[in-house]
Motif scaffolding. Sequence first.
Motif, PDB file in Angstrom:
ATOM      1  N   GLY A  37      65.839  90.428  34.982  1.00 52.28           N
ATOM      2  CA  GLY A  37      65.585  89.043  34.624  1.00 52.28           C
ATOM      3  C   GLY A  37      66.200  88.067  35.603  1.00 52.28           C
ATOM      4  O   GLY A  37      65.565  87.069  35.988  1.00 52.28           O
ATOM      5  N   THR A  38      67.412  88.330  36.018  1.00 49.28           N
ATOM      6  CA  THR A  38      68.079  87.458  36.992  1.00 49.28           C
ATOM      7  C   THR A  38      67.337  87.462  38.322  1.00 49.28           C
ATOM      8  O   THR A  38      67.130  86.414  38.946  1.00 49.28           O
ATOM      9  CB  THR A  38      69.540  87.914  37.192  1.00 49.28           C
ATOM     10  OG1 THR A  38      70.236  87.801  35.955  1.00 49.28           O
ATOM     11  CG2 THR A  38      70.229  87.060  38.244  1.00 49.28           C
ATOM     12  N   ARG A  41      64.078  85.482  37.781  1.00 50.74           N
ATOM     13  CA  ARG A  41      64.366  84.051  37.563  1.00 50.74           C
ATOM     14  C   ARG A  41      64.722  83.371  38.886  1.00 50.74           C
ATOM     15  O   ARG A  41      64.219  82.276  39.186  1.00 50.74           O
ATOM     16  CB  ARG A  41      65.507  83.916  36.564  1.00 50.74           C
ATOM     17  CG  ARG A  41      65.913  82.470  36.283  1.00 50.74           C
ATOM     18  CD  ARG A  41      66.909  82.425  35.124  1.00 50.74           C
ATOM     19  NE  ARG A  41      68.061  83.276  35.364  1.00 50.74           N
ATOM     20  CZ  ARG A  41      69.115  82.944  36.090  1.00 50.74           C
ATOM     21  NH1 ARG A  41      69.146  81.747  36.678  1.00 50.74           N
ATOM     22  NH2 ARG A  41      70.130  83.758  36.232  1.00 50.74           N
ATOM     23  N   SER A  51      63.638  77.556  34.888  1.00 53.82           N
ATOM     24  CA  SER A  51      63.796  78.675  33.959  1.00 53.82           C
ATOM     25  C   SER A  51      64.704  78.297  32.805  1.00 53.82           C
ATOM     26  O   SER A  51      65.577  77.428  32.930  1.00 53.82           O
ATOM     27  CB  SER A  51      64.373  79.894  34.678  1.00 53.82           C
ATOM     28  OG  SER A  51      65.698  79.647  35.101  1.00 53.82           O
ATOM     29  N   VAL A  53      66.910  80.555  29.887  1.00 53.40           N
ATOM     30  CA  VAL A  53      67.336  81.882  29.453  1.00 53.40           C
ATOM     31  C   VAL A  53      67.585  81.867  27.946  1.00 53.40           C
ATOM     32  O   VAL A  53      68.296  81.003  27.439  1.00 53.40           O
ATOM     33  CB  VAL A  53      68.611  82.327  30.201  1.00 53.40           C
ATOM     34  CG1 VAL A  53      69.084  83.693  29.696  1.00 53.40           C
ATOM     35  CG2 VAL A  53      68.353  82.382  31.708  1.00 53.40           C
ATOM     36  N   ILE A  63      63.234  85.163  29.180  1.00 55.91           N
ATOM     37  CA  ILE A  63      63.202  84.019  30.096  1.00 55.91           C
ATOM     38  C   ILE A  63      61.867  83.295  29.938  1.00 55.91           C
ATOM     39  O   ILE A  63      60.812  83.935  29.855  1.00 55.91           O
ATOM     40  CB  ILE A  63      63.367  84.485  31.554  1.00 55.91           C
ATOM     41  CG1 ILE A  63      64.727  85.177  31.742  1.00 55.91           C
ATOM     42  CG2 ILE A  63      63.232  83.311  32.523  1.00 55.91           C
ATOM     43  CD1 ILE A  63      64.843  85.951  33.037  1.00 55.91           C
TER      44      ILE A  63
END
Length: 379
Positions: A37-38, A41, A51, A53, A63
């Motif tokens: 996810g990081t 993003r 974005s 979270v 996200i």
Amino acid sequence: MMQVYEEKHFNDMLEMLEQLVNTDSGSNDKAGVDQVGTFLRQAYEQIGFVSEVHESEVYGNSITLRHQDATNPDILILAHMDTVFPAGTAEERPFTIREGRAYGPGVIDMKASQAMVFYAMKTLIEQQNEAYKHVEIVLNSDEEVGTVSSRALIEERAKGKKAALVMEPAREDGSIVSSRRGSGRYDLDIKGRSAHSGMNPERGINAIEELAHKIIELQGLADPDNNLHINVGMVEGGTSVNTIAPSAKAAIDVRISTASQGGAIDKEIQAIARESAVAGTEITLTGGINRPPMEWTDEVQRLVDLIQAEAGKIGLNVTDTATGGGSDASFTAAMGIPTVDGLGPVGGKQHTSEEYLVVDSLKERMTLFTNVLQRLSEE
């Protein structure tokens, strides 16, 4: 109609896909899902997306993304980040390409779609095509275990959208998905009383005997002619062969094709669990219908027609199909939003060690997806 310069980003897509596949992100591996996810993003933020979270204590964080210039995006894109594979799988089976196919955990379900969606957005921005302003993207973290933590988020972001595009892979024949069956999961727990089967069997209450009655009753609820199926798929019980079984349990899978079937079958299962066939047994039932069906509608057909028309313009013959498996498409479809699934690239053998992506399908499916977004944004 715009044609995507897919060759420009083809190698970039493969590089992103390799990084995604080589990062374990099983549904129960929160750290791994959050790492994916990081990575995504940060990539989206570099091309102007904002974005948000949505944290989960148990599963990975989901996200949501929309471009900084978007005002009221009306197209929802759904793509999950989790896979079914445990930590360590990526090291055992890293991303590889052989004879036109890419392999690795989650390569088609659905990390190839993640790379495809990102580069579709990047291409639209580069070509100054404002379709990217019309989309909201949800990257969720737990689709493979029933969308436990992210269903509410999907339903919230789906409100007011004119279409939902779900990025599960296309079928092996290239078909997109226009309807899906709904599903349910129930767990049956039965308590009896133990006793020695030779010395004093009359003191026992056999939980396995009760379970046997329940299995026959539950399986009898199936109606194959109307696409309703019940499967008692796992059973467990007893402590030893010479002991009256003090406990037994079963896991039950339900597949429905209409919303009304879901309500009716739930009542019937509940009724079966309320009545004991073996005096003295105690029965506990948990679970329910957890995915509504994605039903075909005239609005869905119009969306399919649009996609097929765009496919024809680039030389693709894309059929649509129904499937029994579940996906997040069920949630948006149940809200009345025209939804089409299977818009990712072509591949197969999901959830196995032989899972694969047809590499060249990344090019044609990104072209198709981008052109579909342009058409939808103009309507």
